[in-house]
Design an enzyme around this catalytic site. Structure first.
Site, PDB file in Angstrom:
ATOM      1  N   LYS A  15       0.839  -1.196   0.000  1.00  0.00           N
ATOM      2  CA  LYS A  15       0.000   0.000   0.000  1.00  0.00           C
ATOM      3  C   LYS A  15       0.881   1.257   0.000  1.00  0.00           C
ATOM      4  CE  LYS A  15      -0.371  -0.025   5.050  1.00  0.00           C
ATOM      5  NZ  LYS A  15      -1.267   0.014   6.220  1.00  0.00           N
ATOM      6  N   ARG A  73     -10.240  -0.132  14.948  1.00  0.00           N
ATOM      7  CA  ARG A  73      -9.956   0.660  13.760  1.00  0.00           C
ATOM      8  C   ARG A  73     -10.818   0.167  12.611  1.00  0.00           C
ATOM      9  NH1 ARG A  73      -3.868   1.327  11.347  1.00  0.00           N
ATOM     10  NH2 ARG A  73      -4.298  -0.832  10.708  1.00  0.00           N
ATOM     11  N   TYR A  89      15.957  30.790   8.026  1.00  0.00           N
ATOM     12  CA  TYR A  89      14.804  31.446   8.636  1.00  0.00           C
ATOM     13  C   TYR A  89      14.924  31.503  10.149  1.00  0.00           C
ATOM     14  CZ  TYR A  89      12.354  31.103   4.161  1.00  0.00           C
ATOM     15  OH  TYR A  89      11.982  31.221   2.836  1.00  0.00           O
ATOM     16  N   MET A 120      11.687  24.603   2.844  1.00  0.00           N
ATOM     17  CA  MET A 120      10.942  23.827   1.851  1.00  0.00           C
ATOM     18  C   MET A 120      11.859  23.124   0.848  1.00  0.00           C
ATOM     19  SD  MET A 120       7.929  25.031  -0.784  1.00  0.00           S
ATOM     20  CE  MET A 120       6.835  25.551   0.530  1.00  0.00           C
TER      21      MET A 120
END
Length: 345
Positions: free
Chosen positions: A33, A128, A242, A290
């Site tokens: 998956k 679940r 940053y 990013m």
């Protein structure tokens, strides 16, 4: 190249699957998956099929359809989410086996595809997916009359061998299935390693195939090499990136590399993570942004062309620990911008 290179060792994936397969007496499937945990569904599944895997598990029918196109007829493809509304044509056309999770799904499947095989997923305590004991008791006779191909449940704490939840769930699964003559599946990677009592007829390893914990003896599967864009010198007191989160305490040399959180390099791992220039670790300097990461190369003595983030020095679980997450997230977050290179298979 300006993008990182993600190398995926298909031979290592196959070797890990074969090692796990040898630990049980029953059949061993493969969980593919989420695009084979981010490593490429088609290439990974074909390598495993050539190695002998005949059953595969995916999360949703759309993944099953893509897998059928990759593998062709023959292998069994189980769908964890079962038979969702609107899935009938895809399940039938692509010969998928939904793992039925509820009475509603059972009715939907039998009415739409009465001759199409299915399995049953039971909830043994994880809360679940799957039928709870009471629901299963109410519909069991009807379900069994339709001849399910497989009955399964899923462990919540298989990677914690001493957790009380494991024997509790095993007892619940046995109580719901012990008098049923249908193949059963309970073991993910952790349960394969846990005890043979959890193995049953079909095991379905996922993360262990891809080199992650709790299969500590797994062969590493991925290597990630990130190119350096630019190097620069800082004087003491200058900052990087940053928020000025890195301040040079001395004259410092910084390499800026072509990667960031858009590539699945999770921002939270920055303060604890190093990158490797050959055999030398170099710490991240400042925030992971990013597309770019600063790396302190002051003590390296030369300007490298690339850094290794994943590979022989550092595995997915190391990065996961640094980010406060798990190896599954590291793998499935690997970004689309990487140039993917496959070895073996």
């Amino acid at each position: 190249m300006s993008t990182a290179i993600l190398t995926i060792d298909l031979d290592a994936i196959v070797a890990n699957w074969r090692t796990l397969d040898a630990m049980t007496e029953g059949e061993t499937a493969a969980v593919v998956k989420a695009d084979a945990y981010g490593l490429g569904l088609t290439r990974v599944a074909r390598a495993l099929a050539r190695a002998g895997a005949r059953s595969f598990f995916v999360a949703v029918a759309e993944e099953g359809a893509a897998l059928r196109e990759a593998l062709g007829p023959g292998p069994t493809i189980y769908v964890f989410s079962g038979h969702m509304r609107g899935d009938a044509d895809m399940i039938g056309d692509m010969d998928l086996v939904p793992m039925i999770n509820s009475l509603d799904q059972l009715i939907r499947h039998v009415e739409a595809l009465p001759d199409q095989p299915f399995g049953i997923q039971l909830d043994s305590g994880m809360n679940r997916l799957g039928m709870e004991p009471g629901e299963w008791a109410a519909v069991r006779q009807i379900a069994m009359a339709q001849k399910p191909r497989l009955i399964m449940s899923h462990l919540a704490c298989a990677d914690e061998p001493d957790h009380a939840m494991n024997p509790q769930q095993l007892a619940a699964f046995l109580e719901m299935t012990d008098d049923i003559d249908v193949p059963r599946s309970f073991a993910n990677t952790g349960a394969i390693l846990l005890d043979e009592a959890y193995h049953f007829d079909l095991s379905r390893p996922g993360i262990g195939v891809y080199g992650g914990r709790p299969f500590v003896d797994a062969r590493p599967v991925v290597t990630l090499d990130i190119p350096v864009i630019q190097c620069r010198d800082l004087t003491a007191g200058e900052t990087v990136g940053y928020g000025n989160s890195f301040t040079a305490a001395r004259d410092t040399r910084i390499a800026t590399i072509s990667g960031g959180y858009a590539d699945g390099i999770i921002r939270a791992m920055g303060p604890k993570t190093v990158l490797w220039a050959e055999d030398t670790p170099c710490p991240v300097a400042g925030r992971i942004s990013m597309d770019l990461i600063g790396v302190d190369i002051t003590d390296l003595g030369y300007d490298p062309k690339t850094f290794e983030l994943l590979g022989r020095h550092q595995c997915i679980d190391t990065l996961a620990d640094n980010a406060g997450t798990i190896g599954y997230e590291i793998l499935t977050s690997l970004g689309a911008r990487y140039m993917r290179r496959y070895l073996g298979g």
